[in-house]
Design a protein around this motif. Sequence first.
Motif, PDB file in Angstrom:
ATOM      1  N   ASP A  24       0.762  -0.994  -0.094  1.00 32.34           N
ATOM      2  CA  ASP A  24      -0.355   0.148   0.118  1.00 32.34           C
ATOM      3  C   ASP A  24       1.041   1.295  -0.450  1.00 32.34           C
ATOM      4  OD1 ASP A  24      -2.572  -1.487  -0.347  1.00 32.34           O
ATOM      5  OD2 ASP A  24      -2.941  -1.160   1.864  1.00 32.34           O
ATOM      6  N   GLY A  25       2.105   1.111  -0.549  1.00 33.05           N
ATOM      7  CA  GLY A  25       2.842   2.738  -0.380  1.00 33.05           C
ATOM      8  C   GLY A  25       3.414   2.296   0.568  1.00 33.05           C
ATOM      9  N   ALA A  26       2.952   1.683   1.397  1.00 29.91           N
ATOM     10  CA  ALA A  26       3.382   2.493   2.748  1.00 29.91           C
ATOM     11  C   ALA A  26       4.316   1.585   3.653  1.00 29.91           C
ATOM     12  CB  ALA A  26       1.910   2.413   3.699  1.00 29.91           C
ATOM     13  N   VAL A  27       3.621   0.664   4.113  1.00 28.49           N
ATOM     14  CA  VAL A  27       4.829  -0.748   4.393  1.00 28.49           C
ATOM     15  C   VAL A  27       5.437  -1.590   3.336  1.00 28.49           C
ATOM     16  CG1 VAL A  27       4.636  -2.388   6.185  1.00 28.49           C
ATOM     17  CG2 VAL A  27       3.171  -1.097   5.975  1.00 28.49           C
ATOM     18  N   LEU A  28       7.168  -1.731   4.466  1.00 29.21           N
ATOM     19  CA  LEU A  28       7.494  -1.666   3.521  1.00 29.21           C
ATOM     20  C   LEU A  28       8.897  -3.140   4.015  1.00 29.21           C
ATOM     21  CD1 LEU A  28      10.543  -1.946   0.941  1.00 29.21           C
ATOM     22  CD2 LEU A  28      11.397  -0.628   2.213  1.00 29.21           C
ATOM     23  N   HIS A  29       8.808  -4.115   4.039  1.00 23.16           N
ATOM     24  CA  HIS A  29       9.890  -5.356   4.014  1.00 23.16           C
ATOM     25  C   HIS A  29      10.430  -5.797   3.425  1.00 23.16           C
ATOM     26  CE1 HIS A  29      10.639  -9.750   5.466  1.00 23.16           C
ATOM     27  NE2 HIS A  29       9.340  -9.437   6.380  1.00 23.16           N
ATOM     28  N   PRO A  30      12.164  -5.366   3.193  1.00 15.91           N
ATOM     29  CA  PRO A  30      12.941  -6.319   2.904  1.00 15.91           C
ATOM     30  C   PRO A  30      13.740  -7.394   2.371  1.00 15.91           C
ATOM     31  CG  PRO A  30      13.859  -4.774   4.747  1.00 15.91           C
ATOM     32  CD  PRO A  30      12.274  -4.347   4.879  1.00 15.91           C
ATOM     33  N   GLY A  31      12.878  -7.895   3.644  1.00 17.09           N
ATOM     34  CA  GLY A  31      13.692  -9.955   3.481  1.00 17.09           C
ATOM     35  C   GLY A  31      14.589  -9.738   3.779  1.00 17.09           C
ATOM     36  N   ASP A  32      16.238 -10.262   3.132  1.00 19.03           N
ATOM     37  CA  ASP A  32      17.718  -9.749   3.793  1.00 19.03           C
ATOM     38  C   ASP A  32      17.603  -8.755   2.883  1.00 19.03           C
ATOM     39  OD1 ASP A  32      16.729 -11.596   5.359  1.00 19.03           O
ATOM     40  OD2 ASP A  32      18.450 -13.331   5.276  1.00 19.03           O
ATOM     41  N   SER A  33      18.065  -7.550   2.622  1.00 18.65           N
ATOM     42  CA  SER A  33      17.925  -7.197   2.069  1.00 18.65           C
ATOM     43  C   SER A  33      18.585  -5.474   2.567  1.00 18.65           C
ATOM     44  CB  SER A  33      17.205  -7.013   0.440  1.00 18.65           C
ATOM     45  OG  SER A  33      16.380  -5.612   0.529  1.00 18.65           O
ATOM     46  N   PHE A  34      18.587  -4.542   1.758  1.00 17.48           N
ATOM     47  CA  PHE A  34      18.803  -2.308   2.085  1.00 17.48           C
ATOM     48  C   PHE A  34      17.999  -2.171   1.364  1.00 17.48           C
ATOM     49  CE2 PHE A  34      22.533  -3.973   4.934  1.00 17.48           C
ATOM     50  CZ  PHE A  34      21.869  -3.904   6.088  1.00 17.48           C
ATOM     51  N   THR A  35      17.410  -2.737   0.663  1.00 17.47           N
ATOM     52  CA  THR A  35      16.755  -2.249  -0.994  1.00 17.47           C
ATOM     53  C   THR A  35      15.445  -1.337  -0.426  1.00 17.47           C
ATOM     54  OG1 THR A  35      16.209  -4.401  -2.036  1.00 17.47           O
ATOM     55  CG2 THR A  35      14.719  -2.546  -2.436  1.00 17.47           C
TER      56      THR A  35
END
Length: 217
Positions: A128-139
């Motif tokens: 929703d353009g608001a919550v970021l889950h990067p996994g194993d990264s610094f994306t």
Amino acid sequence: MTTLTRWGHACVRLERAGSCLVIDPGSFSDLSVLDSADAVLVTHEHGDHVVVEQLSRTLANHSQLQVWAPTAVVEQLDRAGADPERLHAVRGGATFAAAGFDVEALGEWHELVHPDIPRIANVAYLIDGAVLHPGDSFTLPPAAASIDVLLAPVSAPWLKLAEVVDYVRAVQPRRVVPIHDALLSDIGTAMTDRLMAALGGSSEYRRLGAGDQLTLR
């Protein structure tokens, strides 16, 4: 109203209007989260982010469940007997709707663990353009994004805390929720939280225990 619930390590559940989106249900998390899932997002193939056999069984028992993941994960689920019609391979740049949430896939690679270990695909998810889950990264999110909640990994063989601080400062989220912390002792958790809260620069740093919820704007 949307709620975010922590289910251990890197796994979170987002709920809204009776729909449930689960991200990264891995081996260090409470996999009962899958029982209520309408959609699952997987960032990459490591076991602490997805248990292929468990997810395949859940797909067999829940006829409406859909899964989005990098190609390597989709291939493993397919070999485990999952219905290919409900498996969706994604890479950075893809956009789609999952369980009523708008999702944008970002990035391409897992952060480097060691030069002797080949890098694998990793997809970050912007919800929703608001919550970021990067996994194993610094994306990083798109420049125009205004991140309400960054789910920030804080402990792993591939990171040091100074890099996490710099990542939080680059994203500039309104709130930081630490994830990916199963390897931390209680002492390590307390030290990490103190440093991140002091140095990260976000207006709110909030640790969620297993089962704790956060209401999203």
